[in-house]
Design a protein around this motif. Structure first.
Motif, PDB file in Angstrom:
ATOM      1  N   PHE A  14       0.990  -1.056   0.064  1.00  0.00           N
ATOM      2  CA  PHE A  14       0.160   0.006   0.069  1.00  0.00           C
ATOM      3  C   PHE A  14       0.756   1.402   0.120  1.00  0.00           C
ATOM      4  CE2 PHE A  14      -2.853  -3.183   0.757  1.00  0.00           C
ATOM      5  CZ  PHE A  14      -4.395  -2.563   0.773  1.00  0.00           C
ATOM      6  N   SER A  28      -2.332  -3.278   4.662  1.00  0.00           N
ATOM      7  CA  SER A  28      -3.444  -2.449   4.489  1.00  0.00           C
ATOM      8  C   SER A  28      -3.952  -1.950   5.840  1.00  0.00           C
ATOM      9  CB  SER A  28      -4.802  -3.426   4.077  1.00  0.00           C
ATOM     10  OG  SER A  28      -4.773  -4.769   4.808  1.00  0.00           O
ATOM     11  N   TYR A  33     -12.454  -0.577   4.940  1.00  0.00           N
ATOM     12  CA  TYR A  33     -12.168   0.123   3.618  1.00  0.00           C
ATOM     13  C   TYR A  33     -12.637  -0.787   2.685  1.00  0.00           C
ATOM     14  CZ  TYR A  33      -8.349  -3.824   3.868  1.00  0.00           C
ATOM     15  OH  TYR A  33      -7.784  -4.747   4.151  1.00  0.00           O
ATOM     16  N   TYR A  34     -12.427  -0.526   1.264  1.00  0.00           N
ATOM     17  CA  TYR A  34     -13.152  -1.284   0.239  1.00  0.00           C
ATOM     18  C   TYR A  34     -12.197  -2.051  -0.641  1.00  0.00           C
ATOM     19  CZ  TYR A  34     -17.000   1.243   1.703  1.00  0.00           C
ATOM     20  OH  TYR A  34     -18.093   1.564   2.558  1.00  0.00           O
ATOM     21  N   ALA A  35     -12.726  -3.225  -1.340  1.00  0.00           N
ATOM     22  CA  ALA A  35     -12.062  -4.174  -2.134  1.00  0.00           C
ATOM     23  C   ALA A  35     -12.794  -4.041  -3.444  1.00  0.00           C
ATOM     24  CB  ALA A  35     -11.901  -5.412  -1.478  1.00  0.00           C
ATOM     25  N   ILE A  37     -12.981  -7.085  -6.256  1.00  0.00           N
ATOM     26  CA  ILE A  37     -12.425  -8.295  -6.757  1.00  0.00           C
ATOM     27  C   ILE A  37     -12.816  -8.458  -8.066  1.00  0.00           C
ATOM     28  CG2 ILE A  37     -12.852 -10.965  -6.235  1.00  0.00           C
ATOM     29  CD1 ILE A  37     -14.077 -10.148  -3.466  1.00  0.00           C
ATOM     30  N   GLU A  70      -3.583  -6.732  -5.313  1.00  0.00           N
ATOM     31  CA  GLU A  70      -2.921  -7.986  -5.192  1.00  0.00           C
ATOM     32  C   GLU A  70      -3.560  -8.802  -6.360  1.00  0.00           C
ATOM     33  OE1 GLU A  70      -2.965  -9.003  -0.616  1.00  0.00           O
ATOM     34  OE2 GLU A  70      -4.859  -9.350  -1.622  1.00  0.00           O
ATOM     35  N   VAL A  82      -7.539  -8.294  -6.833  1.00  0.00           N
ATOM     36  CA  VAL A  82      -8.060  -7.366  -5.778  1.00  0.00           C
ATOM     37  C   VAL A  82      -7.495  -6.171  -5.683  1.00  0.00           C
ATOM     38  CG1 VAL A  82      -9.329  -7.542  -3.549  1.00  0.00           C
ATOM     39  CG2 VAL A  82      -8.837  -9.751  -4.781  1.00  0.00           C
ATOM     40  N   TYR A  84      -7.575  -2.441  -3.566  1.00  0.00           N
ATOM     41  CA  TYR A  84      -8.138  -1.934  -2.150  1.00  0.00           C
ATOM     42  C   TYR A  84      -8.222  -0.478  -2.293  1.00  0.00           C
ATOM     43  CZ  TYR A  84      -7.188  -6.627  -0.977  1.00  0.00           C
ATOM     44  OH  TYR A  84      -7.219  -8.083  -0.924  1.00  0.00           O
ATOM     45  N   VAL A 122     -14.689  -4.298   3.148  1.00  0.00           N
ATOM     46  CA  VAL A 122     -13.583  -5.135   4.161  1.00  0.00           C
ATOM     47  C   VAL A 122     -13.968  -4.898   5.550  1.00  0.00           C
ATOM     48  CG1 VAL A 122     -11.188  -5.833   4.726  1.00  0.00           C
ATOM     49  CG2 VAL A 122     -11.814  -5.151   2.251  1.00  0.00           C
TER      50      VAL A 122
ATOM     51  N   ILE B  37     -11.461 -13.197   1.533  1.00  0.00           N
ATOM     52  CA  ILE B  37     -10.425 -12.915   0.568  1.00  0.00           C
ATOM     53  C   ILE B  37      -9.071 -13.571   1.538  1.00  0.00           C
ATOM     54  CG2 ILE B  37      -8.876 -11.280  -0.803  1.00  0.00           C
ATOM     55  CD1 ILE B  37     -11.193  -9.602  -0.747  1.00  0.00           C
ATOM     56  N   THR B  39      -5.350 -14.548   1.135  1.00  0.00           N
ATOM     57  CA  THR B  39      -3.948 -14.030  -0.115  1.00  0.00           C
ATOM     58  C   THR B  39      -2.752 -14.793   0.807  1.00  0.00           C
ATOM     59  OG1 THR B  39      -4.961 -12.161  -0.854  1.00  0.00           O
ATOM     60  CG2 THR B  39      -2.795 -12.220  -1.264  1.00  0.00           C
ATOM     61  N   LEU B  78       2.373 -16.170  -5.400  1.00  0.00           N
ATOM     62  CA  LEU B  78       1.177 -15.389  -4.683  1.00  0.00           C
ATOM     63  C   LEU B  78       0.155 -16.160  -4.875  1.00  0.00           C
ATOM     64  CD1 LEU B  78       0.507 -12.875  -2.743  1.00  0.00           C
ATOM     65  CD2 LEU B  78      -0.302 -12.087  -4.929  1.00  0.00           C
ATOM     66  N   ILE B  80      -4.149 -16.262  -4.283  1.00  0.00           N
ATOM     67  CA  ILE B  80      -5.371 -15.762  -3.819  1.00  0.00           C
ATOM     68  C   ILE B  80      -6.623 -16.610  -4.006  1.00  0.00           C
ATOM     69  CG2 ILE B  80      -6.935 -13.585  -4.383  1.00  0.00           C
ATOM     70  CD1 ILE B  80      -4.660 -12.120  -5.853  1.00  0.00           C
ATOM     71  N   VAL B  82     -10.511 -16.676  -2.913  1.00  0.00           N
ATOM     72  CA  VAL B  82     -11.905 -15.829  -2.521  1.00  0.00           C
ATOM     73  C   VAL B  82     -13.154 -17.095  -2.310  1.00  0.00           C
ATOM     74  CG1 VAL B  82     -13.325 -13.977  -2.887  1.00  0.00           C
ATOM     75  CG2 VAL B  82     -11.019 -13.989  -3.875  1.00  0.00           C
ATOM     76  N   TYR B  84     -17.075 -17.431  -1.013  1.00  0.00           N
ATOM     77  CA  TYR B  84     -18.224 -16.691  -0.787  1.00  0.00           C
ATOM     78  C   TYR B  84     -19.061 -17.639   0.075  1.00  0.00           C
ATOM     79  CZ  TYR B  84     -15.970 -14.314  -4.941  1.00  0.00           C
ATOM     80  OH  TYR B  84     -15.110 -13.743  -5.625  1.00  0.00           O
ATOM     81  N   ARG B 118      -9.176 -11.298   4.678  1.00  0.00           N
ATOM     82  CA  ARG B 118     -10.091 -10.259   4.933  1.00  0.00           C
ATOM     83  C   ARG B 118     -11.538 -10.951   4.744  1.00  0.00           C
ATOM     84  NH1 ARG B 118      -5.665  -8.367   1.621  1.00  0.00           N
ATOM     85  NH2 ARG B 118      -4.365  -6.341   2.606  1.00  0.00           N
ATOM     86  N   ILE B 119     -12.246 -10.389   5.777  1.00  0.00           N
ATOM     87  CA  ILE B 119     -13.630 -10.733   5.609  1.00  0.00           C
ATOM     88  C   ILE B 119     -14.552  -9.489   5.097  1.00  0.00           C
ATOM     89  CG2 ILE B 119     -15.690 -11.479   7.218  1.00  0.00           C
ATOM     90  CD1 ILE B 119     -13.119 -13.126   7.067  1.00  0.00           C
ATOM     91  N   CYS B 120     -15.279  -9.879   4.111  1.00  0.00           N
ATOM     92  CA  CYS B 120     -15.870  -8.767   3.380  1.00  0.00           C
ATOM     93  C   CYS B 120     -17.216  -8.665   3.111  1.00  0.00           C
ATOM     94  CB  CYS B 120     -15.138  -8.352   1.938  1.00  0.00           C
ATOM     95  SG  CYS B 120     -13.361  -8.342   1.844  1.00  0.00           S
ATOM     96  N   LYS B 121     -18.053  -7.781   2.949  1.00  0.00           N
ATOM     97  CA  LYS B 121     -19.343  -7.807   2.591  1.00  0.00           C
ATOM     98  C   LYS B 121     -19.696  -7.279   1.144  1.00  0.00           C
ATOM     99  CE  LYS B 121     -24.004  -5.927   4.073  1.00  0.00           C
ATOM    100  NZ  LYS B 121     -24.623  -5.341   4.726  1.00  0.00           N
TER     101      LYS B 121
END
Lengths: 134, 134
Positions: A14, A28, A33-35, A37, A70, A82, A84, A122, B37, B39, B78, B80, B82, B84, B118-121
């Motif tokens: 970041f 992060s 904050y926002y992601a 995807i 990422e 993803v 951020y 997030v 997410i 990573t 790396l 990733i 995700v 759901y 990361r736990i996201c809505k």
């Protein structure tokens, strides 16, 4: 990103200019904050994809509210990027960026057979890192 | 997933048994729903990772509230993933699953040098797919 898969550069840490990229999960700020995807399947051939992706990566990293990105593309062709952002407004402004808009159109015309974009808040985050003595 | 990187199977479509995997972004219900997410950077060697990852993928797909998963690991190492989920409670129950807990510990001990969860809505979603006549 919204409409353009970045190059598979692992991720960048970041920072406002997107420098100091490292092949590790991005650090992060404290949530929320926002992601964004962005999951994609590439079309055949490069067709200028690499150059435009590199340009978009630089542009995105210069946007207000950009926190980091990422990215990984699997050998089976599925790519997950993803990015951020500090806010939904920062995401909206990047989506509306004139040069990015052109890339989004080109992405649908030439670069992707399929993509899905998910805008997420997030809410929680935690990390693990091997200790030096392990 | 929470503590275990699934195999790079591209992704599976949303269905309760995790079958019909396809190398494309996962379909999903109308937001809101939740995303985890994950990573990660793998440690050297397999050390039983592949077998456990396969087992965790099957277990996760059988959990209540599981919607689907997308996963990619880049050539630079790396990864990733995700996953759901219908709710935060579904994520909590999967994280607390006894066999998954063991995998999480083994993940820190043997499989990963670093990971971030990361736990996201998921608040909004949209997709593009090349039309057959293109």
């Amino acid at each position: 990103m919204t409409g353009l898969q970045m190059r598979s550069t692992g991720c960048c840490q970041f920072n406002p200019k997107g420098r100091n990229k490292m092949s590790r999960p991005a650090s992060s700020p404290k949530p929320p904050y926002y992601a964004v995807i962005f999951t994609s399947i590439r079309s055949e051939g490069d067709n200028g994809y690499s150059d435009m992706a590199e340009r978009m990566e630089v542009l995105a990293s210069q946007q207000p509210g950009f926190l980091g990105v990422e990215s990984a593309r699997d050998q089976n062709g599925l790519g997950i990027t993803v990015s951020y952002w500090e806010s939904l407004e920062a995401i909206r402004l990047w989506k509306a960026h004139a040069e990015h808009r052109i890339a989004q159109i080109k992405g649908q015309d030439e670069w992707y057979s399929h993509y899905t974009i998910r805008i997420c808040k997030v809410e929680r985050e935690y990390s693990f890192e091997t200790q030096p003595d392990k």
